[in-house]
Motif scaffolding. Structure first.
Motif, PDB file in Angstrom:
ATOM      1  N   VAL A   7     -13.407   1.077  24.948  1.00 58.11           N
ATOM      2  CA  VAL A   7     -13.696   2.406  25.502  1.00 58.11           C
ATOM      3  C   VAL A   7     -12.403   3.067  25.960  1.00 58.11           C
ATOM      4  N   ASP A   8     -12.030   4.154  25.304  1.00 59.60           N
ATOM      5  CA  ASP A   8     -10.826   4.914  25.655  1.00 59.60           C
ATOM      6  C   ASP A   8     -10.948   6.287  25.025  1.00 59.60           C
ATOM      7  N   ASP A   9     -10.503   7.319  25.734  1.00 58.14           N
ATOM      8  CA  ASP A   9     -10.655   8.674  25.199  1.00 58.14           C
ATOM      9  C   ASP A   9      -9.609   9.030  24.150  1.00 58.14           C
ATOM     10  N   HIS A  10      -8.596   8.169  23.951  1.00 57.01           N
ATOM     11  CA  HIS A  10      -7.565   8.419  22.948  1.00 57.01           C
ATOM     12  C   HIS A  10      -7.858   7.617  21.672  1.00 57.01           C
ATOM     13  N   VAL A  11      -8.030   8.311  20.577  1.00 58.41           N
ATOM     14  CA  VAL A  11      -8.364   7.672  19.306  1.00 58.41           C
ATOM     15  C   VAL A  11      -7.274   6.687  18.884  1.00 58.41           C
ATOM     16  N   VAL A  12      -6.021   7.068  19.070  1.00 54.07           N
ATOM     17  CA  VAL A  12      -4.905   6.202  18.664  1.00 54.07           C
ATOM     18  C   VAL A  12      -4.920   4.896  19.450  1.00 54.07           C
ATOM     19  N   VAL A  13      -5.204   4.986  20.732  1.00 59.41           N
ATOM     20  CA  VAL A  13      -5.269   3.778  21.574  1.00 59.41           C
ATOM     21  C   VAL A  13      -6.413   2.881  21.116  1.00 59.41           C
ATOM     22  N   ARG A  14      -7.582   3.475  20.892  1.00 57.80           N
ATOM     23  CA  ARG A  14      -8.732   2.687  20.434  1.00 57.80           C
ATOM     24  C   ARG A  14      -8.436   1.999  19.112  1.00 57.80           C
ATOM     25  N   ALA A  33     -16.044   3.619  22.011  1.00 57.12           N
ATOM     26  CA  ALA A  33     -16.585   4.774  22.728  1.00 57.12           C
ATOM     27  C   ALA A  33     -15.442   5.587  23.314  1.00 57.12           C
ATOM     28  N   ALA A  34     -15.675   6.898  23.429  1.00 57.25           N
ATOM     29  CA  ALA A  34     -14.634   7.801  23.916  1.00 57.25           C
ATOM     30  C   ALA A  34     -14.820   8.175  25.383  1.00 57.25           C
ATOM     31  N   ASP A  35     -15.959   7.820  25.971  1.00 60.27           N
ATOM     32  CA  ASP A  35     -16.197   8.117  27.384  1.00 60.27           C
ATOM     33  C   ASP A  35     -17.272   7.184  27.930  1.00 60.27           C
ATOM     34  N   GLY A  36     -17.533   7.285  29.228  1.00 62.24           N
ATOM     35  CA  GLY A  36     -18.475   6.395  29.873  1.00 62.24           C
ATOM     36  C   GLY A  36     -19.897   6.539  29.377  1.00 62.24           C
ATOM     37  N   ASN A  37     -20.308   7.764  29.095  1.00 55.76           N
ATOM     38  CA  ASN A  37     -21.668   7.988  28.593  1.00 55.76           C
ATOM     39  C   ASN A  37     -21.896   7.244  27.285  1.00 55.76           C
ATOM     40  N   GLU A  38     -20.943   7.389  26.389  1.00 61.52           N
ATOM     41  CA  GLU A  38     -21.050   6.736  25.082  1.00 61.52           C
ATOM     42  C   GLU A  38     -20.967   5.219  25.234  1.00 61.52           C
ATOM     43  N   ALA A  39     -20.166   4.753  26.186  1.00 62.30           N
ATOM     44  CA  ALA A  39     -20.031   3.314  26.425  1.00 62.30           C
ATOM     45  C   ALA A  39     -21.368   2.705  26.838  1.00 62.30           C
ATOM     46  N   ILE A  40     -22.072   3.378  27.748  1.00 67.06           N
ATOM     47  CA  ILE A  40     -23.374   2.887  28.218  1.00 67.06           C
ATOM     48  C   ILE A  40     -24.376   2.864  27.068  1.00 67.06           C
ATOM     49  N   GLU A  41     -24.368   3.924  26.274  1.00 70.16           N
ATOM     50  CA  GLU A  41     -25.298   4.013  25.144  1.00 70.16           C
ATOM     51  C   GLU A  41     -25.026   2.915  24.123  1.00 70.16           C
ATOM     52  N   LYS A  42     -23.751   2.728  23.776  1.00 68.85           N
ATOM     53  CA  LYS A  42     -23.391   1.713  22.774  1.00 68.85           C
ATOM     54  C   LYS A  42     -23.682   0.305  23.291  1.00 68.85           C
ATOM     55  N   ALA A  43     -23.369   0.054  24.551  1.00 70.44           N
ATOM     56  CA  ALA A  43     -23.563  -1.284  25.116  1.00 70.44           C
ATOM     57  C   ALA A  43     -25.040  -1.665  25.132  1.00 70.44           C
ATOM     58  N   SER A  44     -25.909  -0.716  25.457  1.00 67.13           N
ATOM     59  CA  SER A  44     -27.341  -1.005  25.520  1.00 67.13           C
ATOM     60  C   SER A  44     -27.903  -1.364  24.150  1.00 67.13           C
ATOM     61  N   ILE A  45     -27.264  -0.882  23.098  1.00 66.61           N
ATOM     62  CA  ILE A  45     -27.731  -1.147  21.731  1.00 66.61           C
ATOM     63  C   ILE A  45     -27.058  -2.389  21.147  1.00 66.61           C
ATOM     64  N   ASP A  49     -20.227  -8.893  24.567  1.00 62.78           N
ATOM     65  CA  ASP A  49     -19.897  -9.868  25.605  1.00 62.78           C
ATOM     66  C   ASP A  49     -18.937  -9.251  26.621  1.00 62.78           C
ATOM     67  N   VAL A  50     -18.007  -8.430  26.101  1.00 60.29           N
ATOM     68  CA  VAL A  50     -16.968  -7.823  26.931  1.00 60.29           C
ATOM     69  C   VAL A  50     -16.801  -6.361  26.571  1.00 60.29           C
ATOM     70  N   ILE A  51     -16.620  -5.531  27.588  1.00 63.44           N
ATOM     71  CA  ILE A  51     -16.254  -4.132  27.367  1.00 63.44           C
ATOM     72  C   ILE A  51     -14.848  -3.936  27.904  1.00 63.44           C
ATOM     73  N   LEU A  52     -13.973  -3.439  27.063  1.00 64.54           N
ATOM     74  CA  LEU A  52     -12.612  -3.097  27.463  1.00 64.54           C
ATOM     75  C   LEU A  52     -12.643  -1.632  27.869  1.00 64.54           C
ATOM     76  N   MET A  53     -12.509  -1.364  29.167  1.00 68.39           N
ATOM     77  CA  MET A  53     -12.809  -0.041  29.724  1.00 68.39           C
ATOM     78  C   MET A  53     -11.579   0.656  30.299  1.00 68.39           C
ATOM     79  N   ASP A  54     -11.320   1.863  29.801  1.00 66.53           N
ATOM     80  CA  ASP A  54     -10.278   2.705  30.396  1.00 66.53           C
ATOM     81  C   ASP A  54     -10.860   3.364  31.649  1.00 66.53           C
ATOM     82  N   ASP A  62     -16.402   8.781  33.882  1.00 72.45           N
ATOM     83  CA  ASP A  62     -15.148   8.039  33.941  1.00 72.45           C
ATOM     84  C   ASP A  62     -15.440   6.541  33.913  1.00 72.45           C
ATOM     85  N   GLY A  63     -14.379   5.743  33.806  1.00 73.31           N
ATOM     86  CA  GLY A  63     -14.536   4.307  33.675  1.00 73.31           C
ATOM     87  C   GLY A  63     -15.187   3.622  34.859  1.00 73.31           C
ATOM     88  N   LEU A  64     -14.873   4.061  36.064  1.00 73.21           N
ATOM     89  CA  LEU A  64     -15.447   3.442  37.258  1.00 73.21           C
ATOM     90  C   LEU A  64     -16.955   3.690  37.348  1.00 73.21           C
TER      91      LEU A  64
END
Length: 217
Positions: A7-14, A33-45, A49-54, A62-64
């Motif tokens: 999870v990071d908003d920068h495509v190059v970093v991801r 995922a590019a943001d927290g909303n997308e991270a939650i959606e993707k994780a639920s599906i 095991d691990v989410i690498l979160m910006d 945001d990540g927090l």
């Protein structure tokens, strides 16, 4: 095989992280995922095991915030904060939100791999500098007689379950009242006991009494 979501908003970093991690035999990036909303959606599906979160993502959650919500929904998931912020305030807030680890983007690749492996096996990970800051803060609070520091590490859901346990409710009864699974209750219970350094239900009741959590209607 450790399954990850990056999870990071920068495509190059991801892209760079995905290339690095997919190059390891024991790791597989199953989503991004590019943001927290997308991270939650993707994780639920995808159930990683691990989410690498910006932390800093200007669009969406945001990540927090995402970390806190994910730990409420999926308490067994490990979230490793990967950030440029070498700041103790972010560190403490990340731990309070439920993160399993905190590592800087400037860290060597070997350290990142070690951190992911650590949190994936149920352990916590902090880089040496973060550990020193955390211990320093803890010692300062102990000197000031602040006994609330460990309690503040609990999530809102963990505090809620602690109160139900202290009132004598079984895991099944708590699950029915909160409309969650028994497995989720057991996971929250295990997490809060580990954070508080408590080994038994009896000790949990005594702790809750000291905290004034036993409010019966």
């Amino acid at each position: 095989m450790i399954k990850l979501i990056v999870v990071d908003d920068h495509v190059v970093v991801r892209s760079g992280l995905m290339m690095l991690l997919n190059g390891k035999n024991e790791m597989e990036v199953i989503g991004e995922a590019a943001d927290g909303n997308e991270a939650i959606e993707k994780a639920s599906i995808l159930k990683p095991d691990v989410i690498l979160m910006d932390l800093s993502m200007p669009h969406g959650k945001d990540g927090l915030t995402a970390t806190k919500e994910l730990k409420e929904l999926m308490p067994d998931i490990a979230i490793l904060i990967l950030t440029m912020h070498d700041d103790e305030e972010y560190l403490f807030r990340a731990i309070h939100a439920g993160a399993s680890g905190y590592i800087l983007k400037s860290a060597p690749h070997e350290e990142l791999i070690a951190a992911i492996t650590s949190v994936a096996t149920g352990n916590a990970y902090l880089n040496p500098n973060a550990t020193r800051k955390l211990m320093s803060e803890y010692m300062d609070r102990m000197k000031k007689g602040d006994s609330s520091s460990t309690f503040e590490l609990l999530s809102d859901r963990e505090k809620e379950i602690l109160e139900w346990i202290a009132k004598g409710y079984s895991n099944k009864e708590i699950a029915e009242n909160l409309i969650i699974s028994v497995k989720t209750v057991e996971s929250h219970k295990s997490n809060l006991m580990e954070k508080l350094g408590i080994k038994s239900r009896h000790e949990l009741v005594k702790y809750a009494m000291k905290k004034g959590l036993l409010h019966f209607e």
